[in-house]
Design an enzyme around this catalytic site. Structure first.
Site, mmCIF file in Angstrom:
data_model
loop_
_atom_site.group_PDB
_atom_site.id
_atom_site.type_symbol
_atom_site.label_atom_id
_atom_site.label_comp_id
_atom_site.label_asym_id
_atom_site.label_seq_id
_atom_site.Cartn_x
_atom_site.Cartn_y
_atom_site.Cartn_z
ATOM 1 N N CYS A 169 23.810 14.559 1.225
ATOM 2 C CA CYS A 169 23.987 13.583 2.322
ATOM 3 C C CYS A 169 22.792 13.791 3.248
ATOM 4 O O CYS A 169 22.885 14.504 4.240
ATOM 5 C CB CYS A 169 25.290 13.844 3.066
ATOM 6 S SG CYS A 169 26.738 13.837 1.999
ATOM 7 N N ALA A 170 21.685 13.190 2.938
ATOM 8 C CA ALA A 170 20.412 13.668 3.485
ATOM 9 C C ALA A 170 19.887 12.924 4.712
ATOM 10 O O ALA A 170 19.103 13.461 5.467
ATOM 11 C CB ALA A 170 19.355 13.622 2.391
ATOM 12 N N PRO A 210 19.404 11.094 8.380
ATOM 13 C CA PRO A 210 18.033 10.579 8.408
ATOM 14 C C PRO A 210 16.958 11.578 7.994
ATOM 15 O O PRO A 210 15.783 11.215 7.990
ATOM 16 C CB PRO A 210 17.858 10.176 9.875
ATOM 17 C CG PRO A 210 18.773 11.082 10.634
ATOM 18 C CD PRO A 210 19.942 11.340 9.727
ATOM 19 N N GLY A 211 17.318 12.829 7.690
ATOM 20 C CA GLY A 211 16.340 13.643 6.989
ATOM 21 C C GLY A 211 15.861 14.913 7.665
ATOM 22 O O GLY A 211 14.961 15.564 7.142
ATOM 23 N N GLY A 212 16.441 15.297 8.793
ATOM 24 C CA GLY A 212 15.998 16.517 9.472
ATOM 25 C C GLY A 212 16.092 17.734 8.554
ATOM 26 O O GLY A 212 15.153 18.534 8.463
ATOM 27 N N LYS A 213 17.215 17.844 7.859
ATOM 28 C CA LYS A 213 17.399 19.038 7.019
ATOM 29 C C LYS A 213 16.564 18.933 5.742
ATOM 30 O O LYS A 213 16.084 19.946 5.239
ATOM 31 C CB LYS A 213 18.882 19.246 6.713
ATOM 32 C CG LYS A 213 19.681 19.532 7.973
ATOM 33 C CD LYS A 213 21.117 19.844 7.704
ATOM 34 C CE LYS A 213 21.901 19.842 9.004
ATOM 35 N NZ LYS A 213 22.137 18.474 9.531
ATOM 36 N N CYS A 218 29.120 21.709 8.820
ATOM 37 C CA CYS A 218 28.226 21.501 7.698
ATOM 38 C C CYS A 218 28.624 22.494 6.627
ATOM 39 O O CYS A 218 28.922 23.632 6.926
ATOM 40 C CB CYS A 218 26.792 21.797 8.096
ATOM 41 S SG CYS A 218 26.218 20.748 9.400
ATOM 42 N N ASP A 266 25.785 18.113 3.672
ATOM 43 C CA ASP A 266 25.934 17.941 5.126
ATOM 44 C C ASP A 266 26.860 16.735 5.324
ATOM 45 O O ASP A 266 26.408 15.614 5.560
ATOM 46 C CB ASP A 266 24.555 17.702 5.739
ATOM 47 C CG ASP A 266 24.601 17.691 7.259
ATOM 48 O OD1 ASP A 266 25.653 18.020 7.822
ATOM 49 O OD2 ASP A 266 23.580 17.340 7.869
HETATM 50 C C1 LIG Z 1 25.847 14.295 8.904
HETATM 51 S S1 LIG Z 1 24.990 12.947 8.228
HETATM 52 C C2 LIG Z 1 23.674 13.733 7.384
HETATM 53 C C3 LIG Z 1 22.568 14.212 8.295
HETATM 54 C C4 LIG Z 1 21.350 14.719 7.519
HETATM 55 N N1 LIG Z 1 21.688 15.791 6.607
HETATM 56 C C5 LIG Z 1 20.235 15.187 8.424
HETATM 57 O O1 LIG Z 1 20.042 16.396 8.570
HETATM 58 O O2 LIG Z 1 19.543 14.359 8.986
HETATM 59 C C6 LIG Z 1 26.047 12.478 6.919
HETATM 60 C C7 LIG Z 1 25.453 11.454 5.976
HETATM 61 O O3 LIG Z 1 26.357 11.293 4.884
HETATM 62 C C8 LIG Z 1 26.158 10.002 4.378
HETATM 63 N N2 LIG Z 1 27.298 9.671 3.475
HETATM 64 C C9 LIG Z 1 28.532 9.232 3.801
HETATM 65 N N3 LIG Z 1 29.272 9.053 2.711
HETATM 66 C C10 LIG Z 1 28.503 9.427 1.651
HETATM 67 C C11 LIG Z 1 28.707 9.456 0.248
HETATM 68 N N4 LIG Z 1 29.873 9.087 -0.281
HETATM 69 N N5 LIG Z 1 27.702 9.868 -0.536
HETATM 70 C C12 LIG Z 1 26.514 10.241 -0.001
HETATM 71 N N6 LIG Z 1 26.252 10.211 1.323
HETATM 72 C C13 LIG Z 1 27.245 9.819 2.133
HETATM 73 C C14 LIG Z 1 26.055 9.146 5.623
HETATM 74 O O4 LIG Z 1 25.387 7.916 5.352
HETATM 75 C C15 LIG Z 1 25.273 10.061 6.566
HETATM 76 O O5 LIG Z 1 23.910 9.724 6.565
#
Ligand SMILES: C[S@@+](CC[C@H](N)C(=O)[O-])C[C@H]1O[C@@H](n2cnc3c(N)ncnc32)[C@H](O)[C@@H]1O
Length: 351
Positions: free
Chosen positions: A181-182, A184-187, A322, A255
């Site tokens: 779940c990447a 907007p990409g910080g991690k 997380c 995440d």
């Molecule tokens: C907490 S955010 C991720 C933040 C990201 N890791 C970062 O560090 O910027 C959770 C993400 O999960 C995505 N998401 C939700 N349901 C999902 C699914 N079934 N499969 C993959 N990604 C999903 C959302 O679109 C969202 O961008």
């Protein structure tokens, strides 16, 4: 009395009562009935007070203050830029690299005379991460990141606590990594900063958010590095990842979507505590567990945290956590790390 009065009479009385109400007041009453009782941000705070005061105990008041205060950013140094010059400039602002301090100069001073718990023997941090923060109580802001001489941005402003799952993943050189779940990409960016990824798959269900992730990668990572690390951005449903690719990664970061606590406390728009999103909120823990399962996670006997995430479902909404899964060594031991806000407090920063 109601039992003594027949239905017809009761209906008549109701109508009469209605007719005695002046028109304006009638309208007002209807409007008042459909108005939300209180804003979503207030409902969020009420939920957090109930849940987190139990989870975090004495730490909750200070975490609460920090959540209600203005966000304090960390500056993740871009190792693909001139990182030594960037670090020096950040030091000039009196910011400190909290990763470097924690790893090389020992744990932060324990608060209130408590003894800091020693790190577990198996603890291995992902290397090469540099993240600068201002000291506790210093509310200075970093200037916006700039395009450096090497054609990429100098640093990435992010919540410093977001680095903890990446550190905890303990990347080793040559790892193949999945960030499920990447966006907007910080991690994802932090994972690449370690220099350990042989392959990196960055996925997010939302295509628009995956587009933001692409932009971050383009702004911070040179093309040849993206090619060399075989960075692949996809927009699949992470719950089905296991069916699509199976368990081929050394490290997986999941995440999961959560209650985005800071946002929920400050913004009404797109707030998961809106009444209309109640069902979605209640289903978050199910989605979180499905994502963990989809990533290839298999619960081991004695690992309770997975169950916890499920149990905490409906009543309070989903815990903001997380989860990182890491395969360790040939035995394939897995660790599930519920990274709690309390850990941000230990870094000495507001989360
Ligand atoms: C907490 S955010 C991720 C933040 C990201 N890791 C970062 O560090 O910027 C959770 C993400 O999960 C995505 N998401 C939700 N349901 C999902 C699914 N079934 N499969 C993959 N990604 C999903 C959302 O679109 C969202 O961008």
């Amino acid at each position: 009395m109601a039992a003594l009065v027949g239905k017809g009479v009761r209906d008549m009385l109701k109508r009469a009562d209605f007719m005695t109400v002046p028109r304006r007041q009638r309208h007002k009453k209807k409007w008042a009935a459909t108005e939300p009782k209180f804003p979503a941000s207030r409902l969020a705070l009420q939920n957090f007070d109930m849940t987190y005061s139990v989870q975090f105990g004495d730490l909750w008041p200070s975490i609460r203050v920090s959540l209600l205060s203005e966000q304090k950013y960390g500056a993740l140094v871009n190792n693909f830029a001139a990182w030594d010059r960037v670090s020096a400039e950040l030091e000039q602002l009196s910011a400190r690299d909290f990763v470097n301090e924690a790893i090389f100069h020992g744990e932060p001073e324990p608060e209130n005379g408590q003894t800091a718990a020693p790190p577990p023997a198996s603890w291995a941090c992902s290397p090469n991460l540099r993240c600068f923060t201002f000291a506790r109580g210093d509310v200075s802001r970093f200037p916006p990141a700039r395009l450096g001489s090497l054609g990429v941005m100098d640093y990435y402003l992010m919540d410093a606590a977001s680095l903890l799952p990446v550190l905890a993943l303990g990347l080793q050189p040559g790892d193949t990594v999945l960030d499920l779940c990447a966006a907007p990409g910080g991690k994802t960016l932090a994972l690449l900063q370690t220099g350990c990824c042989r392959n990196l798959a960055a996925n997010d269900l939302s295509t628009s958010r995956a587009g933001r992730l692409q932009k971050v990668l383009h702004s911070y990572v040179p093309q040849d590095v993206r090619d060399r690390n075989r960075v692949r951005v996809t927009s699949w449903d992470g719950r089905k990842w296991g069916e699509l690719e199976g368990d081929i990664y050394d490290r997986v970061l999941v995440d999961v979507p959560c209650t985005t606590d800071r946002h929920s406390l400050h913004e009404e728009e797109n707030n998961i505590f809106q009444r209309s999103r109640k069902k979605e909120r209640q289903m978050l823990p199910v989605l979180q567990v499905q994502l963990l399962a989809g990533s290839g996670w298999t619960a081991l006997p004695g690992v309770g945290a997975l169950g916890c995430a499920g149990q905490r479902s409906g009543r309070m909404g989903a815990p903001n956590r997380c989860y990182a899964r890491a395969s360790e060594g040939a035995q394939g031991n897995r660790v599930l790390l519920p990274l709690r806000l309390a850990q941000c407090v230990r870094t000495g920063e507001q989360s």
